[in-house]
Design a protein around this motif. Structure first.
Motif, PDB file in Angstrom:
ATOM      1  N   ARG A  23       1.026  -1.049  -0.066  1.00 47.44           N
ATOM      2  CA  ARG A  23       0.542  -0.153  -0.191  1.00 47.44           C
ATOM      3  C   ARG A  23       0.823   1.097  -0.320  1.00 47.44           C
ATOM      4  NH1 ARG A  23      -3.823   2.596  -0.554  1.00 47.44           N
ATOM      5  NH2 ARG A  23      -4.954   3.566   0.782  1.00 47.44           N
ATOM      6  N   TYR A  63      -5.457   0.574  -5.305  1.00 46.37           N
ATOM      7  CA  TYR A  63      -4.809   1.422  -3.539  1.00 46.37           C
ATOM      8  C   TYR A  63      -5.829   2.741  -3.659  1.00 46.37           C
ATOM      9  CZ  TYR A  63      -1.484   5.159  -1.979  1.00 46.37           C
ATOM     10  OH  TYR A  63      -1.019   6.730  -1.452  1.00 46.37           O
ATOM     11  N   ASP A  67      -7.652  -1.119   1.424  1.00 51.15           N
ATOM     12  CA  ASP A  67      -7.196  -0.597   2.855  1.00 51.15           C
ATOM     13  C   ASP A  67      -5.079  -1.295   2.913  1.00 51.15           C
ATOM     14  OD1 ASP A  67      -7.618  -1.816   3.989  1.00 51.15           O
ATOM     15  OD2 ASP A  67      -8.675  -0.995   5.859  1.00 51.15           O
ATOM     16  N   PRO A  69      -2.609  -4.264   0.863  1.00 48.45           N
ATOM     17  CA  PRO A  69      -1.106  -4.244  -0.313  1.00 48.45           C
ATOM     18  C   PRO A  69      -2.745  -5.319  -2.042  1.00 48.45           C
ATOM     19  CG  PRO A  69      -1.280  -6.095   0.578  1.00 48.45           C
ATOM     20  CD  PRO A  69      -2.155  -5.027   1.861  1.00 48.45           C
ATOM     21  N   ASP A  89      -7.031  -6.889  -4.922  1.00 48.10           N
ATOM     22  CA  ASP A  89      -7.083  -5.873  -3.547  1.00 48.10           C
ATOM     23  C   ASP A  89      -7.897  -6.565  -2.471  1.00 48.10           C
ATOM     24  OD1 ASP A  89      -9.064  -4.153  -3.539  1.00 48.10           O
ATOM     25  OD2 ASP A  89      -8.885  -3.656  -5.300  1.00 48.10           O
TER      26      ASP A  89
END
Length: 161
Positions: A23, A63, A67, A69, A89
């Motif tokens: 992140r 991204y 919240d 990686p 994600d």
């Protein structure tokens, strides 16, 4: 320094690379650089510009809307003529237009600061989709958005996407 590469006849027409993206706002650039290197290394330079744009949009979406990686997967298809870009994600929500709800594409007001990226993916990709992963990948759930990019189509001497 000596490098070793298999003879061209031994190169597999199908390949896959995976990249763990932390992140971090720099992850989008790292994904683009990796994509460019992979496609150039597999002789798919004609796909780089379009694939770079669409990869940037998918990784940026991960991204901005999760919240944790993300994971990028690049896979060669059709004997090196197409590439599939997949981004996982931790957010399970499938955003429009990837949710495949019937109807026209959503309208984004001209003054909006975002909301156009996945529409670009849908417009320029040959195929695209998304699905929630439940507790799948590493037990983290989330979603997977993907798109496939092929070579530009030439119409009367002009390349178009």
């Amino acid at each position: 320094m000596v490098t070793v590469a298999p003879p061209r006849s031994e190169v597999s027409p199908s390949w896959a690379y995976a990249l763990h993206l932390p992140r971090d706002a720099r992850a989008v650039r790292i994904a683009r650089v990796t994509l460019r290197a992979v496609l150039a290394g597999h002789g798919m330079g004609q796909l780089i510009d379009n694939a770079e744009l669409l990869t940037s949009e998918l990784v940026t979406n991960a991204y901005r809307h999760s919240d944790g990686p993300a994971f990028l997967r690049l896979r060669g298809l059709e004997n090196g003529h197409r590439v599939r870009v997949s981004v996982w994600d931790s957010n399970p929500y499938i955003p429009p237009p990837f949710d495949r709800r019937p109807g026209l594409p959503r309208h984004v007001p001209p003054e909006a600061h975002g909301g156009r990226g996945l529409l670009l993916v849908r417009h320029y990709a040959e195929a695209w989709g998304g699905h929630p992963l439940g507790d799948g990948l590493f037990g983290c759930g989330g979603k997977l958005l993907w798109c496939e990019i092929g070579p530009p189509v030439t119409v009367t001497g002009v390349a178009t996407w």
